[in-house]
Design a protein around this motif. Sequence first.
Motif, short mmCIF file in Angstrom:
data_model
loop_
_atom_site.label_atom_id
_atom_site.label_comp_id
_atom_site.label_asym_id
_atom_site.label_seq_id
_atom_site.Cartn_x
_atom_site.Cartn_y
_atom_site.Cartn_z
N GLY A 69 0.79 -1.22 0.00
CA GLY A 69 0.00 0.00 0.00
C GLY A 69 0.82 1.27 0.00
O GLY A 69 0.35 2.31 -0.49
N CYS A 70 2.05 1.23 0.55
CA CYS A 70 2.84 2.46 0.61
C CYS A 70 3.66 2.67 -0.65
O CYS A 70 4.28 3.73 -0.83
N GLY A 71 3.67 1.67 -1.53
CA GLY A 71 4.34 1.84 -2.82
C GLY A 71 5.81 2.17 -2.73
O GLY A 71 6.39 2.77 -3.63
N ARG A 72 6.46 1.78 -1.64
CA ARG A 72 7.89 2.01 -1.42
C ARG A 72 8.27 3.48 -1.44
O ARG A 72 9.39 3.85 -1.79
N LEU A 73 7.31 4.34 -1.08
CA LEU A 73 7.61 5.77 -0.97
C LEU A 73 8.35 6.08 0.32
O LEU A 73 8.83 7.20 0.52
N VAL A 74 8.43 5.12 1.21
CA VAL A 74 9.13 5.25 2.47
C VAL A 74 9.79 3.91 2.77
O VAL A 74 9.31 2.87 2.32
N SER A 75 10.92 3.94 3.47
CA SER A 75 11.55 2.69 3.88
C SER A 75 10.75 2.12 5.04
O SER A 75 10.64 2.75 6.09
N LEU A 76 10.16 0.95 4.83
CA LEU A 76 9.34 0.34 5.86
C LEU A 76 10.12 -0.79 6.51
O LEU A 76 10.54 -1.73 5.85
N GLN A 77 10.35 -0.65 7.82
CA GLN A 77 11.01 -1.73 8.54
C GLN A 77 9.96 -2.43 9.37
O GLN A 77 9.01 -1.80 9.86
N VAL A 78 10.09 -3.73 9.51
CA VAL A 78 9.02 -4.51 10.12
C VAL A 78 9.56 -5.42 11.21
O VAL A 78 10.69 -5.89 11.17
N GLY A 79 8.72 -5.65 12.21
CA GLY A 79 9.07 -6.54 13.30
C GLY A 79 7.82 -7.22 13.82
O GLY A 79 6.70 -6.91 13.40
N GLY A 80 8.01 -8.14 14.74
CA GLY A 80 6.87 -8.86 15.30
C GLY A 80 6.61 -10.14 14.52
O GLY A 80 6.35 -10.09 13.33
N GLY A 81 6.70 -11.27 15.16
CA GLY A 81 6.37 -12.53 14.51
C GLY A 81 7.40 -13.07 13.54
O GLY A 81 7.11 -14.02 12.83
N ILE A 82 8.58 -12.47 13.48
CA ILE A 82 9.63 -13.00 12.59
C ILE A 82 10.40 -14.05 13.37
O ILE A 82 11.40 -13.76 14.02
N ARG A 83 9.91 -15.26 13.31
CA ARG A 83 10.47 -16.35 14.08
C ARG A 83 11.07 -17.45 13.22
O ARG A 83 11.55 -18.46 13.75
N ASP A 84 11.01 -17.28 11.89
CA ASP A 84 11.56 -18.30 11.02
C ASP A 84 11.92 -17.68 9.67
O ASP A 84 11.54 -16.55 9.35
N ALA A 85 12.66 -18.45 8.87
CA ALA A 85 13.15 -17.96 7.59
C ALA A 85 12.00 -17.76 6.60
O ALA A 85 12.07 -16.88 5.73
N ARG A 86 10.93 -18.53 6.73
CA ARG A 86 9.80 -18.39 5.80
C ARG A 86 9.16 -17.01 5.94
O ARG A 86 8.87 -16.34 4.95
N THR A 87 8.95 -16.57 7.19
CA THR A 87 8.38 -15.25 7.42
C THR A 87 9.32 -14.16 6.90
O THR A 87 8.90 -13.18 6.29
N ALA A 88 10.62 -14.36 7.14
CA ALA A 88 11.61 -13.38 6.67
C ALA A 88 11.58 -13.26 5.15
O ALA A 88 11.63 -12.16 4.59
N ARG A 89 11.46 -14.40 4.47
CA ARG A 89 11.41 -14.38 2.99
C ARG A 89 10.15 -13.67 2.51
O ARG A 89 10.20 -12.91 1.54
N LEU A 90 9.01 -13.93 3.17
CA LEU A 90 7.76 -13.30 2.77
C LEU A 90 7.86 -11.78 2.86
O LEU A 90 7.53 -11.06 1.91
N LEU A 91 8.32 -11.29 3.99
CA LEU A 91 8.41 -9.85 4.19
C LEU A 91 9.44 -9.22 3.27
O LEU A 91 9.23 -8.14 2.71
N ASN A 92 10.55 -9.91 3.08
CA ASN A 92 11.59 -9.42 2.18
C ASN A 92 11.08 -9.33 0.75
O ASN A 92 11.34 -8.35 0.04
N SER A 93 10.32 -10.33 0.32
CA SER A 93 9.82 -10.35 -1.06
C SER A 93 8.77 -9.28 -1.30
O SER A 93 8.57 -8.84 -2.44
N HIS A 94 8.08 -8.83 -0.24
CA HIS A 94 7.08 -7.77 -0.37
C HIS A 94 7.69 -6.37 -0.27
O HIS A 94 6.96 -5.39 -0.40
N GLY A 95 8.98 -6.30 -0.02
CA GLY A 95 9.64 -5.01 -0.06
C GLY A 95 10.04 -4.41 1.27
O GLY A 95 10.34 -3.20 1.33
N ALA A 96 10.07 -5.19 2.33
CA ALA A 96 10.52 -4.65 3.61
C ALA A 96 11.97 -4.21 3.50
O ALA A 96 12.83 -4.96 3.02
#
Length: 225
Positions: A69-96
């Motif tokens: 939704g933010c269209g990468r107009l801002v650097s979005l850093q994310v936390g909470g619930g990152i307990r495995d590599a699968r979650t990390a890959r998901l967030l990374n692939s969406h542009g975190a």
Amino acid sequence: MSPFEIVPAISVAYGRMVTDGIHPDALGNSNNPLAVLWYWISRGARRVHVEEVGLANGLPTTIPALLLGCGRLVSLQVGGGIRDARTARLLNSHGAATLVLHHCLTDPGVLSQILHTVAPDQILMAVGLEEIEDALVVRSVELAKRYGVTQVLLSGPWHAPHVFPYQVDAIQRFQAQGFRVWAAGGIQHVKTVQCLKELGAAVVMIGRALYHGTLTYQNLKPLMQ
């Protein structure tokens, strides 16, 4: 040297912003996380932290939508619930832009898997002030450093308008190891932010105080000059 940053933080759960009351003058009293995110973009924030709380099992659902939704107009850093590599890959692939890791610091095996998944400059290790002597956390910090991670978030409390000696020692400990130090957790005084800047902290994250009107982003912006 990178400029000193103040990063607004948003906590979300089940698609809504988590707050125990927003100041009437803040954000139009909205609890829509995407609206709040765009509010910070409109105020000139270069980076926003989003944390998805209350996630018992499974993958985060709100954060990927915010990333899109933010269209990468801002650097979005994310936390909470990152307990495995699968979650990390998901967030990374969406542009975190940055993944904030905390829970996995007590499990070097999981941390190692994540470190193999995400570039080191996209990782921020969150260490509580009470955890800096924890053997598992110390081991994880050393492991991450070997992989090239250079950023540590010192999680408060930072409630007082000054910085205590043990907090100064914690900042200097990580700086001596070559880490870029961030600070967050209970910050509610401009003087605290000023002290952290003078101690060489690179970034300060603030959430609740901004939404309750205790601090305002506009008043804090001069510190970023």
